[in-house]
Every structure is written in structure tokens, then in C-alpha cells.
Design a protein around this motif. Structure first.
Motif, PDB file in Angstrom:
ATOM      1  N   GLY A 144       0.869  -1.156   0.045  1.00 19.82           N
ATOM      2  CA  GLY A 144      -0.054  -0.075  -0.021  1.00 19.82           C
ATOM      3  C   GLY A 144       0.935   1.180  -0.090  1.00 19.82           C
ATOM      4  N   LYS A 145       2.093   1.230  -0.046  1.00 25.03           N
ATOM      5  CA  LYS A 145       2.881   2.429   0.172  1.00 25.03           C
ATOM      6  C   LYS A 145       3.286   3.068  -1.352  1.00 25.03           C
ATOM      7  CE  LYS A 145       7.131   4.124   2.335  1.00 25.03           C
ATOM      8  NZ  LYS A 145       8.269   4.051   2.744  1.00 25.03           N
ATOM      9  N   GLU A 146       2.022   3.686  -1.870  1.00 29.17           N
ATOM     10  CA  GLU A 146       1.692   4.081  -3.153  1.00 29.17           C
ATOM     11  C   GLU A 146       2.752   4.932  -3.727  1.00 29.17           C
ATOM     12  OE1 GLU A 146      -2.048   4.795  -4.556  1.00 29.17           O
ATOM     13  OE2 GLU A 146      -2.750   2.879  -4.061  1.00 29.17           O
ATOM     14  N   GLN A 147       3.321   5.807  -2.764  1.00 30.67           N
ATOM     15  CA  GLN A 147       4.189   7.044  -3.154  1.00 30.67           C
ATOM     16  C   GLN A 147       5.495   6.481  -3.779  1.00 30.67           C
ATOM     17  OE1 GLN A 147       3.173   6.379  -0.200  1.00 30.67           O
ATOM     18  NE2 GLN A 147       4.203   7.283   1.483  1.00 30.67           N
ATOM     19  N   LEU A 148       5.860   5.225  -3.521  1.00 31.79           N
ATOM     20  CA  LEU A 148       6.886   4.454  -4.084  1.00 31.79           C
ATOM     21  C   LEU A 148       6.773   4.330  -5.652  1.00 31.79           C
ATOM     22  CD1 LEU A 148       7.974   1.486  -1.649  1.00 31.79           C
ATOM     23  CD2 LEU A 148       9.376   3.479  -2.570  1.00 31.79           C
ATOM     24  N   PHE A 149       5.705   4.532  -6.484  1.00 36.82           N
ATOM     25  CA  PHE A 149       5.507   4.485  -7.827  1.00 36.82           C
ATOM     26  C   PHE A 149       6.480   5.515  -8.217  1.00 36.82           C
ATOM     27  CE2 PHE A 149       3.441   5.292 -11.849  1.00 36.82           C
ATOM     28  CZ  PHE A 149       3.051   3.976 -12.282  1.00 36.82           C
ATOM     29  N   GLY A 150       6.845   6.595  -7.666  1.00 38.64           N
ATOM     30  CA  GLY A 150       7.625   7.686  -8.455  1.00 38.64           C
ATOM     31  C   GLY A 150       9.002   7.074  -8.434  1.00 38.64           C
ATOM     32  N   PHE A 151       9.311   6.484  -7.255  1.00 36.53           N
ATOM     33  CA  PHE A 151      10.514   5.739  -7.252  1.00 36.53           C
ATOM     34  C   PHE A 151      10.887   4.720  -8.737  1.00 36.53           C
ATOM     35  CE2 PHE A 151      12.912   1.741  -6.428  1.00 36.53           C
ATOM     36  CZ  PHE A 151      13.990   1.955  -6.137  1.00 36.53           C
ATOM     37  N   PHE A 152      10.031   4.051  -9.001  1.00 37.43           N
ATOM     38  CA  PHE A 152      10.042   2.919  -9.932  1.00 37.43           C
ATOM     39  C   PHE A 152      10.046   3.986 -11.446  1.00 37.43           C
ATOM     40  CE2 PHE A 152       7.862   0.511  -6.995  1.00 37.43           C
ATOM     41  CZ  PHE A 152       8.919  -0.516  -6.770  1.00 37.43           C
ATOM     42  N   VAL A 153       9.515   4.833 -11.646  1.00 36.50           N
ATOM     43  CA  VAL A 153       9.333   5.583 -12.683  1.00 36.50           C
ATOM     44  C   VAL A 153      10.866   6.107 -12.831  1.00 36.50           C
ATOM     45  CG1 VAL A 153       8.705   7.978 -13.783  1.00 36.50           C
ATOM     46  CG2 VAL A 153       7.046   6.465 -12.667  1.00 36.50           C
ATOM     47  N   GLY A 154      11.461   6.861 -11.739  1.00 38.48           N
ATOM     48  CA  GLY A 154      12.731   7.177 -11.505  1.00 38.48           C
ATOM     49  C   GLY A 154      14.047   6.449 -12.273  1.00 38.48           C
ATOM     50  N   GLN A 155      13.734   5.123 -11.504  1.00 37.98           N
ATOM     51  CA  GLN A 155      14.749   3.946 -11.750  1.00 37.98           C
ATOM     52  C   GLN A 155      14.728   3.695 -13.060  1.00 37.98           C
ATOM     53  OE1 GLN A 155      17.089   2.502  -9.741  1.00 37.98           O
ATOM     54  NE2 GLN A 155      16.459   4.457  -8.765  1.00 37.98           N
ATOM     55  N   THR A 156      13.508   3.441 -13.837  1.00 35.12           N
ATOM     56  CA  THR A 156      13.123   3.105 -15.317  1.00 35.12           C
ATOM     57  C   THR A 156      13.840   4.152 -16.084  1.00 35.12           C
ATOM     58  OG1 THR A 156      11.458   2.111 -14.594  1.00 35.12           O
ATOM     59  CG2 THR A 156      11.893   2.234 -16.719  1.00 35.12           C
ATOM     60  N   MET A 157      13.401   5.487 -16.072  1.00 40.74           N
ATOM     61  CA  MET A 157      13.944   6.459 -16.753  1.00 40.74           C
ATOM     62  C   MET A 157      15.562   6.707 -16.838  1.00 40.74           C
ATOM     63  SD  MET A 157      12.619   8.543 -18.726  1.00 40.74           S
ATOM     64  CE  MET A 157      11.479   9.970 -18.890  1.00 40.74           C
ATOM     65  N   LYS A 158      15.886   6.433 -15.730  1.00 42.69           N
ATOM     66  CA  LYS A 158      17.449   6.334 -15.373  1.00 42.69           C
ATOM     67  C   LYS A 158      18.179   5.165 -16.288  1.00 42.69           C
ATOM     68  CE  LYS A 158      20.880   6.395 -11.614  1.00 42.69           C
ATOM     69  NZ  LYS A 158      20.979   5.894 -10.190  1.00 42.69           N
ATOM     70  N   ALA A 159      17.593   4.140 -16.076  1.00 43.38           N
ATOM     71  CA  ALA A 159      17.989   2.751 -16.921  1.00 43.38           C
ATOM     72  C   ALA A 159      17.845   3.287 -18.657  1.00 43.38           C
ATOM     73  CB  ALA A 159      17.200   1.662 -16.791  1.00 43.38           C
ATOM     74  N   LEU A 160      17.075   4.147 -18.872  1.00 43.34           N
ATOM     75  CA  LEU A 160      16.639   4.364 -20.434  1.00 43.34           C
ATOM     76  C   LEU A 160      17.337   5.728 -20.699  1.00 43.34           C
ATOM     77  CD1 LEU A 160      13.027   3.575 -20.526  1.00 43.34           C
ATOM     78  CD2 LEU A 160      14.684   2.405 -21.677  1.00 43.34           C
ATOM     79  N   GLN A 161      18.392   6.246 -19.745  1.00 39.55           N
ATOM     80  CA  GLN A 161      18.972   7.437 -19.979  1.00 39.55           C
ATOM     81  C   GLN A 161      18.238   8.604 -20.394  1.00 39.55           C
ATOM     82  OE1 GLN A 161      21.045   5.380 -23.040  1.00 39.55           O
ATOM     83  NE2 GLN A 161      23.032   5.064 -21.931  1.00 39.55           N
ATOM     84  N   GLY A 162      17.214   8.742 -19.906  1.00 41.97           N
ATOM     85  CA  GLY A 162      16.252   9.874 -19.780  1.00 41.97           C
ATOM     86  C   GLY A 162      15.554  10.030 -21.240  1.00 41.97           C
ATOM     87  N   LYS A 163      15.607   9.017 -21.931  1.00 45.41           N
ATOM     88  CA  LYS A 163      14.805   9.234 -23.206  1.00 45.41           C
ATOM     89  C   LYS A 163      13.529   8.520 -23.257  1.00 45.41           C
ATOM     90  CE  LYS A 163      18.654   8.161 -24.977  1.00 45.41           C
ATOM     91  NZ  LYS A 163      19.800   7.577 -25.837  1.00 45.41           N
ATOM     92  N   GLY A 164      13.071   7.967 -22.259  1.00 50.32           N
ATOM     93  CA  GLY A 164      12.168   6.967 -22.353  1.00 50.32           C
ATOM     94  C   GLY A 164      10.815   7.927 -22.471  1.00 50.32           C
ATOM     95  N   ASN A 165       9.677   7.244 -23.102  1.00 50.30           N
ATOM     96  CA  ASN A 165       8.423   8.180 -23.145  1.00 50.30           C
ATOM     97  C   ASN A 165       7.665   8.237 -21.734  1.00 50.30           C
ATOM     98  OD1 ASN A 165       5.582   8.703 -23.406  1.00 50.30           O
ATOM     99  ND2 ASN A 165       5.885   8.456 -25.754  1.00 50.30           N
ATOM    100  N   PRO A 166       7.653   9.224 -20.891  1.00 48.26           N
ATOM    101  CA  PRO A 166       6.970   9.142 -19.615  1.00 48.26           C
ATOM    102  C   PRO A 166       5.595   8.506 -19.705  1.00 48.26           C
ATOM    103  CG  PRO A 166       7.625  11.310 -20.352  1.00 48.26           C
ATOM    104  CD  PRO A 166       7.950  10.648 -21.677  1.00 48.26           C
ATOM    105  N   GLU A 167       4.779   8.725 -20.731  1.00 45.21           N
ATOM    106  CA  GLU A 167       3.472   8.243 -20.670  1.00 45.21           C
ATOM    107  C   GLU A 167       3.388   6.602 -20.843  1.00 45.21           C
ATOM    108  OE1 GLU A 167       1.185  10.152 -23.794  1.00 45.21           O
ATOM    109  OE2 GLU A 167       2.201  11.880 -23.107  1.00 45.21           O
TER     110      GLU A 167
END
Ligand code: ADP
Ligand code: MG
Length: 484
Positions: free
Chosen positions: A451-474
Motif C-alpha cells: 500500500g505504499k503508493e508513493q513508491l511509484f515515483g521511485f520506479f518511474v525514476g529508476q526506469t527513466m535512469k535505465a533508459l538514459q532519460g529518453k523514455g516516453n514518460p506516458e
């Protein structure tokens, strides 16, 4: 009547001398090339040796016919050369050959744009063909002058307007428009730096409803900017003189561009003073219908027609269409780019126009270059616009790509790949990255599921990092939700 100044109306008529673009002179085989050593392009005829006879350059006549057609004038099937007699050291024959009584073209019209954007027709009284004089050189020696006859006999068109202009602005617009038309037709380079286009400006003032005032002629103005300055100075001078009760006499004045003022040169001569008579060595110029028809068939699309077509076919605004059609080279570049685009003109043309007018012209201005001097193919602008339209890049990235592309000449796609500017849109790449992130963060996944939903942002951040900032956020958001 908004052109009135203190109740005075300004009246302007222009005589424009344009060098006709021929390789040889009007009556001899000498070259007309600019910038050669003095007196290296002078035949016996140009030097007025006794017994030499003129041979008319038919190419010059053809170009004058086209110019007449370009201003919707009447092409006269019979025209004739006259001698205009006067003495001057740079005129060895003692006369200039011109067309006073029977000019080749009469009654044309040039449409200009006024300050408020509406158009106005300025009538052209006549175009006559004539020869240029040589040049006196006064600054080589303190105690004598020299004569350079290279220019002697170069073909000119004198294009004489009716006194239809009412402000210096209109006069400048007229010369610009005339220059555009001549360059489209190819009848003159109109290179003002090389003395290829020179203007004599006639100007008078009067109270509306009364006859025109005496005109003053300002001779030999060699830039559009100077034309405006000379007329503005003269308008003020004439108004002050009239208001002080002085009379304006018909005279010829010179414009001193350093002091920005006009000065008396001589009182004006009249036609009688030149003892004009038909040149006995030259036959009248007789034009056949076939020749005029041939010239018609060779006419290019004219600036006004092109502008109307750009507005109609490409849905451009009037001001964009005007800018793009001022020089035929610009118009051609624009159309080449529109053709190269993979999108339909109604989608791409406006964007292409905008990139040319705003971004490309800014660079040309900064680097003081012309469109012909750019170091990349204009088709690259079409590719850039296509990449914006298919959402490969956004407008901000496009500016970066444009800056690179104009510097190094590489194609937009190449630049985008090299700099890695493409958004990652592909589902599998993003999903793989997300699966990795999830596999590497078991603790966070556990907490998220509790239920710790605010962790969603953590996953987005990690994914974006893995994609070198070029992932499509949507897409990242969407796939993350699925995988978690
Ligand atoms: P010239 O060769 O003696 O100068 P042209 O007939 O070739 O005479 O040229 C006259 C020019 O002066 C034309 O352009 C005409 O429009 C212009 N003009 C004539 N009358 C006036 C006037 N009152 N005020 C201003 N311009 C005038
Ligand atoms: Mg004149």
C-alpha cells in the motif's frame, strides 16, 4: 490623404537605370564584365574612333521586351534610337544613343504594397534602351583626372515612372518591387553595389487640388536606403522653403550620403538642350509578332503570380508569401523543401515557411550569407519538419537539431541518432527495463504492494535512469502499472 505633411502633398516620379544582363555591349562586342582593369574592354567603336559603326545587340532588345511584358506594358513593334548630344570627358563620341521619341515599351504598371498592407499601382510611362557612358576617375592623381571607358556602351534600360508615388516609403517599395521583377526575368542583376541599378528621383510638393509643383531631380542614387534618406531630406527642405515663401526652381541636385543632404548640381536642362535627332547609323528596331510571342513563351512566373499561388496552394499568410517570393531563389528553395517533405503540403508548407523565414534567415543575417551560400541541402528542412510532424522530436529538440544541421550539414536523422535525441517509444525496450528494475528492487516492490503508493515515483525514476532519460514518460507510467 494621410500622406499630407503640414497640408503639403509629396509627388515623386522615378527614373531607374538598370544595366541589361548581356555579356557584350549594346553596339559592340566588348565584354561588360565588372571589375576589370581600366580601359581593357574598349573596342574602337566604344572609343568613338571615326568610321566605326554600331551593331545592335539583339539579346538586349529581347530582355527589354521581357521586362515590358513583366510590367504589363505595351511592346512597341517599332522603336528607334536617337542621339542625345552633350559634351563630357567620359563620352568620347559627344552623344549618347538613347530612345527619346519612340521607346520600345510604353504604359506599364508596378504594384507596390503600402505601409498599411494594401496595394497600389504605380504607372510606368516608358522603358527605353540606351547606352551607358564611361567613368571619370578623379581620385588617382591630385592634378589630373582619368577616364575609364570600360562602362562606355554598356546596355541600360531606363524605366520611367509616372509621378504616382506620394511618400519616400512608396518610392523605396517601388524600387524593391521593380528589382524583384527584373531579377525574376533575368533582365538585370540589379546589383546596386556595382552601379547596376541607379535611380534619379524627381520630387515636388503642392497643396492638394492645385497643380503639381516644380520638380527637383536628385541624380544617381545607388542604394534604396539612400533613396529614402535623399527624399526625406528633400521633402523637408522643400516644405521649409515653401513655408518661408521661397520658390522651388526646377533643378538637378546630388545626394551626399556622408552628410545625408542634397546639394544643387546644376539647373535642369530641357530636351531641346540636347539637340536630339535619330541616329543615322541605326535602323529602326522592328519587332515581329513571332519574336514577341517567343519572349512571352519564355516568361517566368512573375512575383505577384507566385505570391498569389503560395497563398492559395500552401495556405501561407500574405506576409510570409511576400517574404518568400521577394527573391526567386528563396521561392525555389521553399518549394523544393515542400516537395521533399513526406507530408502533404497543407501540413508541411506552413512549418517549412516558418523555419526558413525565422530560423534560417536569422542565421543568414548573422553570418552575412545568402541562401545560395548555405552549406546544407534545403531538403534537410523538410526532413526536420517531417520528424516534428510524426512526433519523433518535439519543437525544442528540433531547434537543437536545426542548429547542428546548419553547422555541420548532416541530415536531421543522423544528428538525432548521434546525439541520441529520439524518444524511446518502443514497448518492449521499456518493458524490459521495467522488469529489470522490479527484479532488482524486491524490498520496494513488497512495500508498494502493501500500500505504499508513493513508491511509484521511485520506479518511474529508476526506469527513466535505465533508459538514459529518453523514455516516453506516458508509456513508462502505463507499463509500470501493468507490471506492478
Ligand atoms: P527628364 O529626363 O527631363 O528628367 P523624364 O520625362 O524622363 O524627364 O522624367 C520625368 C520624371 O519626373 C518622371 O519620372 C516623372 O514621373 C517625374 N515627374 C514629372 N513631373 C513631376 C513633378 N511635378 N513632381 C515629381 N515628379 C515629376
Ligand atoms: Mg531624367
Amino acid at each position: 490623404m494621410d500622406n499630407l505633411i503640414k497640408g503639403w502633398e509629396v509627388v515623386i516620379g522615378l527614373e531607374v537605370h538598370a544595366q541589361i544582363s548581356t555579356d557584350t555591349k549594346l553596339f559592340s562586342q566588348s565584354s561588360t564584365a565588372f571589375g576589370s582593369d581600366p580601359n581593357t574592354q574598349v573596342s574602337f567603336y566604344d572609343a568613338a574612333m571615326p568610321g566605326m559603326l554600331p551593331v545592335l545587340n539583339e539579346k538586349a532588345i529581347d530582355l527589354a521586351i521581357k521586362t515590358g511584358l513583366g510590367i504589363k506594358g505595351t511592346v512597341n513593334k517599332i522603336s528607334r534610337f536617337d542621339r542625345k548630344n552633350y559634351f563630357y570627358p567620359d563620352l568620347p563620341s559627344g552623344y549618347q544613343i538613347s530612345q527619346l521619341y519612340h521607346p520600345i515599351i510604353t504604359d506599364g504598371v508596378i504594384t507596390i504594397e503600402q505601409q498599411d498592407g494594401t496595394s497600389k499601382e504605380i504607372r510606368v510611362e516608358r522603358i527605353h534602351v540606351e547606352q551607358d557612358a564611361g567613368k571619370s576617375v578623379h581620385d588617382l592623381s591630385p592634378d589630373c583626372s582619368y577616364v575609364d571607358l570600360n562602362r562606355s556602351g554598356t546596355p541600360l534600360m531606363e524605366i520611367v515612372s509616372r509621378p504616382d508615388m506620394r511618400s519616400s516609403y512608396e518610392a523605396m517599395q517601388y524600387v524593391k518591387k521593380l528589382r524583384t521583377i527584373l531579377r525574376y526575368i533575368g533582365s538585370s542583376d540589379c546589383n546596386m553595389d556595382q552601379g547596376n541599378l541607379r535611380v534619379d528621383a524627381n520630387i515636388s510638393i503642392h497643396k492638394p487640388g492645385t497643380p503639381f509643383g516644380n520638380r527637383v531631380e536628385i541624380k544617381n542614387i545607388n542604394s534604396i536606403k539612400f533613396l529614402g534618406q535623399a527624399l526625406d531630406y528633400e521633402i523637408e527642405r522643400q516644405i521649409i522653403a515653401q513655408e518661408m515663401g521661397e520658390e522651388i526652381h526646377q533643378e538637378t541636385r546630388l545626394f551626399d550620403s556622408a552628410k545625408c543632404e542634397t546639394r544643387t548640381m546644376r539647373s535642369k536642362e530641357n530636351a531641346e538642350d540636347y539637340r536630339y535627332f535619330p541616329d543615322p547609323d541605326l535602323k529602326p528596331v522592328i519587332l515581329t509578332d513571332a519574336r514577341i510571342e517567343k519572349m512571352k513563351s519564355e516568361m517566368p512566373e512573375l512575383p505577384d503570380e507566385k505570391m498569389a499561388r503560395f497563398i492559395n496552394d500552401y495556405r501561407l499568410t500574405q506576409s510570409d508569401a511576400k517574404v518568400l517570393t521577394e527573391e526567386i531563389e528563396t521561392a525555389d528553395c521553399f518549394e523544393r523543401a515542400v516537395k521533399a517533405s513526406k507530408n502533404k503540403p497543407e501540413d508541411s508548407a506552413k512549418l517549412i515557411a516558418n523555419w526558413i523565414i525565422v530560423e534560417l534567415f536569422a542565421i543568414l543575417n548573422k553570418e552575412n550569407k545568402t541562401l545560395q551560400e548555405i552549406s546544407f541541402p534545403i531538403e534537410n528542412i523538410a526532413e526536420l519538419v517531417d520528424l516534428i510532424l510524426d512526433k519523433t522530436i518535439n519543437g525544442k529538440i528540433a531547434k537543437t537539431v536545426f542548429a547542428e544541421m546548419t553547422q555541420n550539414g548532416k541530415k536531421p536523422k543522423e544528428i538525432i541518432n548521434e546525439l541520441g535525441l529520439v524518444q524511446i517509444q518502443d514497448d518492449k525496450t521499456i518493458r524490459d527495463a521495467i522488469k529489470n528494475v522490479i527484479a532488482n528492487s524486491p524490498q520496494q516492490v513488497e512495500q508498494y504492494k502493501q500500500g505504499k503508493e508513493q513508491l511509484f515515483g521511485f520506479f518511474v525514476g529508476q526506469t527513466m535512469k535505465a533508459l538514459q532519460g529518453k523514455g516516453n514518460p506516458e508509456l513508462i507510467n502505463k507499463i509500470l502499472k501493468e507490471e506492478l
